[in-house]
Design an enzyme around this catalytic site. Structure first.
Site, PDB file in Angstrom:
ATOM      1  N   GLU A   1       0.844  -1.206   0.000  1.00  0.00           N
ATOM      2  CA  GLU A   1       0.000   0.000   0.000  1.00  0.00           C
ATOM      3  C   GLU A   1       0.872   1.246   0.000  1.00  0.00           C
ATOM      4  O   GLU A   1       1.841   1.328   0.777  1.00  0.00           O
ATOM      5  CB  GLU A   1      -0.898  -0.031   1.236  1.00  0.00           C
ATOM      6  CG  GLU A   1      -2.277   0.489   0.999  1.00  0.00           C
ATOM      7  CD  GLU A   1      -3.084  -0.369   0.019  1.00  0.00           C
ATOM      8  OE1 GLU A   1      -3.128  -0.008  -1.174  1.00  0.00           O
ATOM      9  OE2 GLU A   1      -3.664  -1.363   0.463  1.00  0.00           O
ATOM     10  N   HIS A   2       0.525   2.188  -0.866  1.00  0.00           N
ATOM     11  CA  HIS A   2       1.277   3.439  -1.023  1.00  0.00           C
ATOM     12  C   HIS A   2       2.710   3.166  -1.497  1.00  0.00           C
ATOM     13  O   HIS A   2       3.623   3.929  -1.193  1.00  0.00           O
ATOM     14  CB  HIS A   2       1.269   4.267   0.274  1.00  0.00           C
ATOM     15  CG  HIS A   2      -0.092   4.832   0.572  1.00  0.00           C
ATOM     16  ND1 HIS A   2      -0.573   5.961  -0.046  1.00  0.00           N
ATOM     17  CD2 HIS A   2      -1.077   4.393   1.385  1.00  0.00           C
ATOM     18  CE1 HIS A   2      -1.806   6.210   0.399  1.00  0.00           C
ATOM     19  NE2 HIS A   2      -2.138   5.261   1.268  1.00  0.00           N
ATOM     20  N   THR A   3       2.886   2.087  -2.205  1.00  0.00           N
ATOM     21  CA  THR A   3       4.205   1.781  -2.787  1.00  0.00           C
ATOM     22  C   THR A   3       4.244   2.089  -4.274  1.00  0.00           C
ATOM     23  O   THR A   3       5.312   2.276  -4.835  1.00  0.00           O
ATOM     24  CB  THR A   3       4.546   0.287  -2.598  1.00  0.00           C
ATOM     25  OG1 THR A   3       3.416  -0.479  -3.028  1.00  0.00           O
ATOM     26  CG2 THR A   3       4.853  -0.035  -1.143  1.00  0.00           C
TER      27      THR A   3
ATOM     28  N   LEU B   1     -12.073   0.287  -3.216  1.00  0.00           N
ATOM     29  CA  LEU B   1     -12.025  -0.903  -4.077  1.00  0.00           C
ATOM     30  C   LEU B   1     -11.968  -0.518  -5.560  1.00  0.00           C
ATOM     31  O   LEU B   1     -12.310  -1.295  -6.435  1.00  0.00           O
ATOM     32  CB  LEU B   1     -13.219  -1.822  -3.793  1.00  0.00           C
ATOM     33  CG  LEU B   1     -13.305  -2.322  -2.343  1.00  0.00           C
ATOM     34  CD1 LEU B   1     -14.437  -3.311  -2.182  1.00  0.00           C
ATOM     35  CD2 LEU B   1     -12.002  -2.983  -1.901  1.00  0.00           C
ATOM     36  N   SER B   2     -11.546   0.704  -5.816  1.00  0.00           N
ATOM     37  CA  SER B   2     -11.252   1.165  -7.182  1.00  0.00           C
ATOM     38  C   SER B   2     -12.441   1.229  -8.113  1.00  0.00           C
ATOM     39  O   SER B   2     -12.373   0.792  -9.270  1.00  0.00           O
ATOM     40  CB  SER B   2     -10.175   0.286  -7.824  1.00  0.00           C
ATOM     41  OG  SER B   2      -8.966   0.522  -7.210  1.00  0.00           O
TER      42      SER B   2
ATOM     43  N   GLU C   1      -7.246   9.487 -14.714  1.00  0.00           N
ATOM     44  CA  GLU C   1      -7.452   9.766 -13.282  1.00  0.00           C
ATOM     45  C   GLU C   1      -6.605  10.968 -12.840  1.00  0.00           C
ATOM     46  O   GLU C   1      -7.079  11.852 -12.137  1.00  0.00           O
ATOM     47  CB  GLU C   1      -7.071   8.507 -12.482  1.00  0.00           C
ATOM     48  CG  GLU C   1      -7.217   8.649 -10.994  1.00  0.00           C
ATOM     49  CD  GLU C   1      -8.505   8.074 -10.446  1.00  0.00           C
ATOM     50  OE1 GLU C   1      -9.079   7.169 -11.075  1.00  0.00           O
ATOM     51  OE2 GLU C   1      -8.929   8.527  -9.379  1.00  0.00           O
TER      52      GLU C   1
ATOM     53  N   ASP D   1      -4.220   0.602  -9.262  1.00  0.00           N
ATOM     54  CA  ASP D   1      -5.650   0.320  -9.455  1.00  0.00           C
ATOM     55  C   ASP D   1      -5.964  -0.075 -10.889  1.00  0.00           C
ATOM     56  O   ASP D   1      -6.667  -1.047 -11.150  1.00  0.00           O
ATOM     57  CB  ASP D   1      -6.495   1.550  -9.089  1.00  0.00           C
ATOM     58  CG  ASP D   1      -6.214   2.034  -7.693  1.00  0.00           C
ATOM     59  OD1 ASP D   1      -5.601   1.286  -6.914  1.00  0.00           O
ATOM     60  OD2 ASP D   1      -6.600   3.178  -7.379  1.00  0.00           O
TER      61      ASP D   1
HETATM   62  C1  GLA Z   1      -5.104   4.617  -4.311  1.00  0.00           C
HETATM   63  C2  GLA Z   1      -4.325   4.981  -5.560  1.00  0.00           C
HETATM   64  C3  GLA Z   1      -3.300   3.889  -5.893  1.00  0.00           C
HETATM   65  C4  GLA Z   1      -2.437   3.540  -4.678  1.00  0.00           C
HETATM   66  C5  GLA Z   1      -3.308   3.309  -3.443  1.00  0.00           C
HETATM   67  C6  GLA Z   1      -2.510   3.150  -2.178  1.00  0.00           C
HETATM   68  O1  GLA Z   1      -5.891   3.487  -4.548  1.00  0.00           O
HETATM   69  O2  GLA Z   1      -5.167   5.173  -6.661  1.00  0.00           O
HETATM   70  O3  GLA Z   1      -2.493   4.293  -6.988  1.00  0.00           O
HETATM   71  O4  GLA Z   1      -1.487   4.524  -4.441  1.00  0.00           O
HETATM   72  O5  GLA Z   1      -4.235   4.371  -3.229  1.00  0.00           O
HETATM   73  O6  GLA Z   1      -1.746   1.995  -2.227  1.00  0.00           O
END
Ligand code: GLA
Length: 354
Positions: free
Chosen positions: A26-28, A114-115, A149, A161
């Protein structure tokens, strides 16, 4: 409502894309690092036909909202910004897109991490690819979705995502190196399935600290003299940085190491421990958790049959994901939800098994 009722014509094509849940990493992604998503069963579906006039017309079944977009006027807001963003990035890439009618319907929850936005972008791009016979592979679709986006929804997101919605399936984990886009399709740890529970606390990505975290990571990489935090593998390297850069970098470096560990073919127990460590790092070092997510994760982690649990997505609200014993997902999700909602929250189950 369907396309025909709204547009008084039959659609030319139908296309879809799933939402995703990130299991680790996450956040990588905006640090050129590693991620490990899977697709969820919920899908976004678009139906597209040609518009009879010079405007694009979009309709969202869930929002019961119309949008008419005149390409010579100002940019649309809301759900239409993602769809029109896809049209614009295709035009920037040199394709000619005629005015379209687009009907969207989706079971991907909105605002839970969840995108839903990436699923809409990938579904729209897939739809335009079939309608107009565009020569785009699934990676290109993901890259264009990410551009839509960033440019039209105002979120400086990474590629996690859109790659997940474009390339993952619900039966496997997608290991992705976001710098090289090298990827591997991996099986879930033996004897497991996943549970995803929404905390009931909504999050707003653009309004959150997401862009700020990204800027902090870039500052940390600059101070460490590397292109991106992905280029550092020892968490101690972060210790030379001032706060909060030290904590932010420590999270990214340790999180990348956790995702890489997954390539070692871990047991469910080992995998679960990495998820728990990921949550602690997101809470304490990256500071993107909130009390509701901590409480939900705590309940999950203390429920028999759960190997590990963490917040998933950007944080600041949204959902938690847990790896649980195969066959026990539904029962575990119900017990946990009961316990959580008794503490005054309004959570709900999003995915009961994979
Ligand atoms: C959101 C962003 C992704 C990612 C996550 C964190 O979903 O759209 O690109 O950075 O946060 O992992």
């Amino acid at each position: 409502m369907d396309f025909q009722q709204i547009f008084k014509a039959v659609p030319d094509i139908k296309a879809g894309a799933p939402g995703r849940v990130n299991l680790l990493g996450e956040h990588t992604d905006y640090n050129d690092g590693f991620v490990l998503p899977t697709a969820i069963p919920q899908q976004t579906t678009v139906y597209i036909g040609y518009s009879p006039d010079n405007c694009h017309h979009f309709y969202s079944a869930e929002l019961e909202e119309w949008a008419e977009v005149n390409p010579t006027e100002s940019l649309p807001q809301g759900f239409a910004s993602y769809i029109y963003g896809c049209i614009r990035v295709l035009e920037q890439a040199g394709y000619t897109i005629p005015p379209i009618n687009l009907f969207v319907t989706s079971s991907v929850p909105i605002g839970s991490g969840l995108s839903s936005s990436a699923a809409l972008e990938v579904a729209t791009l897939r739809g335009l690819r079939s309608l107009l016979n565009l020569d785009l592979d699934d990676v290109k679709v993901a890259q264009l979705g990410q551009q839509a986006e960033i440019q039209y929804a105002g979120v400086s997101c990474g590629i996690l995502d859109q790659m997940a919605c474009s390339l993952a399936d619900p039966e496997h984990m997608l290991f992705l190196d976001t710098r090289t886009l090298e990827r591997r399709i991996l099986p879930f740890p033996g004897g497991t399935e996943i549970v995803v529970i929404d905390s009931g606390v909504a999050r707003s990505l653009a309004g959150s600290g997401y862009n700020q975290r990204r800027a902090e990571c870039e500052a940390a990489a600059r101070q460490l003299g590397v292109k991106a935090l992905r280029d550092v593998s020892a968490p101690q390297m972060a210790e030379s940085l001032p706060e909060p850069l030290c904590k932010r970098a420590r999270h990214v470096i340790s999180e990348n190491n956790r995702v890489l560990k997954v390539l070692e073919d871990l047991s469910a127990g080992e995998f679960g421990k990495l998820m728990n460590a990921s949550h602690a790092s997101l809470r304490d070092d990256y500071e993107v958790s909130v009390p509701a997510l901590d409480q939900l994760v705590d309940i999950l982690q203390n429920t028999p049959g759960v190997f590990g649990a963490r917040l998933t997505g950007a944080g600041f609200g949204g959902a938690c994901v847990a790896l649980v014993r195969a066959g026990a997902g539904k029962a575990i999700a119900e017990i946990v939800l009961n316990h959580y909602n008794n503490a005054g929250y309004k959570g709900h189950i999003l995915v009961g098994c994979h």
